[in-house]
Motif scaffolding. Structure first.
Motif, PDB file in Angstrom:
ATOM      1  N   LEU A  98       0.833  -1.205   0.000  1.00 52.19           N
ATOM      2  CA  LEU A  98       0.000   0.000   0.000  1.00 52.19           C
ATOM      3  C   LEU A  98       0.867   1.254   0.000  1.00 52.19           C
ATOM      4  O   LEU A  98       0.602   2.213  -0.728  1.00 52.19           O
ATOM      5  N   ALA A  99       1.932   1.237   0.804  1.00 49.99           N
ATOM      6  CA  ALA A  99       2.811   2.406   0.875  1.00 49.99           C
ATOM      7  C   ALA A  99       3.489   2.656  -0.471  1.00 49.99           C
ATOM      8  O   ALA A  99       3.561   3.791  -0.950  1.00 49.99           O
ATOM      9  N   SER A 100       3.966   1.600  -1.110  1.00 49.23           N
ATOM     10  CA  SER A 100       4.627   1.745  -2.415  1.00 49.23           C
ATOM     11  C   SER A 100       3.661   2.220  -3.487  1.00 49.23           C
ATOM     12  O   SER A 100       4.015   3.032  -4.339  1.00 49.23           O
ATOM     13  N   MET A 101       2.451   1.670  -3.459  1.00 49.31           N
ATOM     14  CA  MET A 101       1.474   2.091  -4.469  1.00 49.31           C
ATOM     15  C   MET A 101       1.153   3.566  -4.301  1.00 49.31           C
ATOM     16  O   MET A 101       1.039   4.296  -5.277  1.00 49.31           O
ATOM     17  N   ARG A 102       1.013   3.987  -3.058  1.00 53.46           N
ATOM     18  CA  ARG A 102       0.698   5.398  -2.817  1.00 53.46           C
ATOM     19  C   ARG A 102       1.820   6.287  -3.371  1.00 53.46           C
ATOM     20  O   ARG A 102       1.568   7.278  -4.042  1.00 53.46           O
ATOM     21  N   GLN A 103       3.074   5.888  -3.094  1.00 49.46           N
ATOM     22  CA  GLN A 103       4.222   6.659  -3.597  1.00 49.46           C
ATOM     23  C   GLN A 103       4.273   6.669  -5.116  1.00 49.46           C
ATOM     24  O   GLN A 103       4.505   7.704  -5.737  1.00 49.46           O
ATOM     25  N   LEU A 104       4.058   5.502  -5.703  1.00 42.56           N
ATOM     26  CA  LEU A 104       4.127   5.387  -7.163  1.00 42.56           C
ATOM     27  C   LEU A 104       3.025   6.213  -7.819  1.00 42.56           C
ATOM     28  O   LEU A 104       3.277   6.949  -8.779  1.00 42.56           O
ATOM     29  N   VAL A 105       1.808   6.112  -7.308  1.00 43.41           N
ATOM     30  CA  VAL A 105       0.700   6.869  -7.889  1.00 43.41           C
ATOM     31  C   VAL A 105       0.975   8.368  -7.771  1.00 43.41           C
ATOM     32  O   VAL A 105       0.805   9.108  -8.741  1.00 43.41           O
TER      33      VAL A 105
END
Ligand SMILES: [Zn+2]
Length: 149
Positions: A98-105
């Motif tokens: 979830l943390a990585s997806m938030r950063q990537l988005v």
């Protein structure tokens, strides 16, 4: 494969296969390769997603951003596809994921000037279970909080 540009949308998916908990690179690479192979068997030029986020939060490159993806039927034009590994109807996304997806988005929103109104989940485009109820709930909650991803 058609050119991707311009970028106007970002769409979030799960892989929707059997639940997956592995974080090691070998098992992760095998899972991604299974997805890529299934997409190639449909006659597509490459894996349909541009990015893959694994259970440890690592981000893998899928289809090159030079090319249009194949991840939302009839809505691939100008649309970046991000898939997270796992089945979020049957398991929770990991915190690292979830943390990585938030950063990537948020990085992609900045880079391509994509407004929040054009960041969606697959089921917001079309009737599908994707990205799974747990991931959809998370998206709904973060949106209410004025965040995204
Ligand atoms: Zn999907």
């Amino acid at each position: 494969m058609n050119r991707l540009s311009p970028v106007r949308y970002i769409t979030v998916h799960h892989d929707g296969m059997h639940p997956f908990f592995d974080t090691d690179q070998r098992a992760t690479a095998a899972r991604i390769e299974a997805i890529r192979r299934a997409h190639r068997l449909r006659g597509w030029g490459d894996i349909g997603y541009h990015y893959v986020v694994d259970r440890a939060g690592r981000v893998w490159e899928g289809r090159s951003l030079r090319y249009q993806g194949a991840h939302v039927k009839n809505h691939n034009y100008a649309n970046i596809g991000i898939v997270a590994l796992g089945n979020f109807d049957r398991q929770q996304p990991s915190q690292a994921q979830l943390a990585s997806m938030r950063q990537l988005v948020s990085l992609l929103m900045d880079r391509y000037h994509v407004p929040a109104s054009q960041v969606s989940t697959h089921q917001e485009w079309a009737p599908t279970a994707c990205p799974g109820r747990y991931r959809q709930q998370f998206m709904n909650t973060t949106r209410r909080q004025g965040r995204l991803g």
